[in-house]
Write a protein that holds these residues in place. Sequence first.
Motif, PDB file in Angstrom:
ATOM      1  N   LEU A 157       1.164   5.105 -47.215  1.00 32.24           N
ATOM      2  CA  LEU A 157      -0.080   5.168 -47.986  1.00 32.24           C
ATOM      3  C   LEU A 157      -0.932   3.924 -47.737  1.00 32.24           C
ATOM      4  N   GLY A 158      -0.292   2.865 -47.178  1.00 33.17           N
ATOM      5  CA  GLY A 158      -1.028   1.633 -46.858  1.00 33.17           C
ATOM      6  C   GLY A 158      -1.751   1.747 -45.528  1.00 33.17           C
ATOM      7  N   ASP A 159      -2.001   0.599 -44.878  1.00 33.51           N
ATOM      8  CA  ASP A 159      -2.808   0.590 -43.663  1.00 33.51           C
ATOM      9  C   ASP A 159      -1.996   0.746 -42.378  1.00 33.51           C
TER      10      ASP A 159
ATOM     11  N   ALA B 209       0.073   2.376 -40.316  1.00 30.89           N
ATOM     12  CA  ALA B 209       0.680   3.685 -40.108  1.00 30.89           C
ATOM     13  C   ALA B 209       1.768   3.644 -39.051  1.00 30.89           C
TER      14      ALA B 209
ATOM     15  N   LYS C  62      -3.427  11.650 -44.346  1.00 27.40           N
ATOM     16  CA  LYS C  62      -3.787  10.357 -43.741  1.00 27.40           C
ATOM     17  C   LYS C  62      -4.470  10.499 -42.380  1.00 27.40           C
ATOM     18  N   PHE C  63      -3.909  11.375 -41.520  1.00 29.07           N
ATOM     19  CA  PHE C  63      -4.392  11.450 -40.132  1.00 29.07           C
ATOM     20  C   PHE C  63      -5.381  12.577 -39.868  1.00 29.07           C
TER      21      PHE C  63
ATOM     22  N   VAL D  53       1.814  13.505 -46.464  1.00 28.39           N
ATOM     23  CA  VAL D  53       1.044  12.244 -46.406  1.00 28.39           C
ATOM     24  C   VAL D  53       0.379  12.122 -45.023  1.00 28.39           C
TER      25      VAL D  53
END
Lengths: 68, 229
Positions: free
Chosen positions: B176-178, B180, A66-67, A62
Motif C-alpha cells: 500500500l506504500g510507495d 512496490a 495499485k497498478f 491490492v
Amino acid sequence: MMNFLVKTNDLLDKINGYIESLFGRMKQLSDFTYVKVDRFIKQSFALAVFSGIILMVLVLIVSLIKFN
Amino acid sequence: MNDFTNMNILDGVLGSLFYGDFSGLLIAIVIFIVLTFVGINFSRKFSSANEQFIRSNPTTISNPIVFNVSAVFIFLAAILSLLASIVGFDTSYFFESLVGLIVQIINTCLLLTFASVYFSPAKMNIRIDENSSVAEDFIAFLSFGLKLLAHFSKLIASALVIIAVIELFYAVLSMLGDDAYASIQLVTSSMGKFLVGIFAPVVIYIVFLFSYPIFNYLLAILQIPKINR
C-alpha cells in the motif's frame, strides 16, 4: 569426627535429593510445554495456511488497485 | 540459482504488472494455491511416515545420563534467556522490546519442547538397555539428531509457514506504500518460504531415508558377533 562426616554426608544426600526433585520439576514443565506447543502447532498450522491463501488473494486485489 | 530463479519470476510478474497485465500474477497465485493444498496432503502423509520411521528404528543406550544433562542445560538456557529478556525490557523502546520479548517467549517454548524430548529419550524410540555397548550408545547419540528432525517435522513446517504468513502480511501492508518492487519481492520470497514450509516434511523424509541407513548398517555390523551366541 565420625559424627561430623556422617552429618556432612547426610547434608550432601539432602542437597542431592533437592536437586533431583528440581530436575523432576524441570521435566514436568518441559513435558507440559511439549503438549501445549504440539496442540498449538496443530491449530495454528491450519489458521496460518488459510491466512496465507487469503493474503495472496489480497495481494492480487491490492495489485489490481495499485497498478491498474 | 534459487535467487536467479526468484528474480526471473519476480521480473516476469513485475514486468507484466507495470504493463497492466495481471495474468502472470493470477497464474502464480492459482499455482500457489494448488501447490498449497497438494502440499498439505503430502505433508500430512509424510509427517506420519516420519513418525513411523522413528517407531520402526529403535536404538539403545546403556544410560540416559547424557540426554538428561543435555536436557537440564537446554532448560536452563531457555529460562535464563527469558529472564534476560524480561530484565532487559526497555520501556523507552516499548514496541521493539515487546516484539523482542514475544520472540523470546516463543524461543523459550521451543527450547522447552526440545528439552522434554531430551528428558524422555523414549519419545525418540531410544530404549534404555544395560547390555547396550558403547558403539550402540554412540549410534543412538548420532542418530538422535536425525530422529529429532523427523519428530519435529510438523513443528518445523508450521514455524516456516507462520513466519511466511507474517512476512506476507507485512508485504501486503507495504504494498500500500510507495515501494512496490520491494513489496512484490517480499511477496515472492514469503511465497517461497511458505511452500518450503508446506513441503518440509517431504524434504525431511527424503533426508531421513537417505541418511538413516548408515546407522542401520552400523547396527547390523554390531549384531554379527551376537549371532549364534
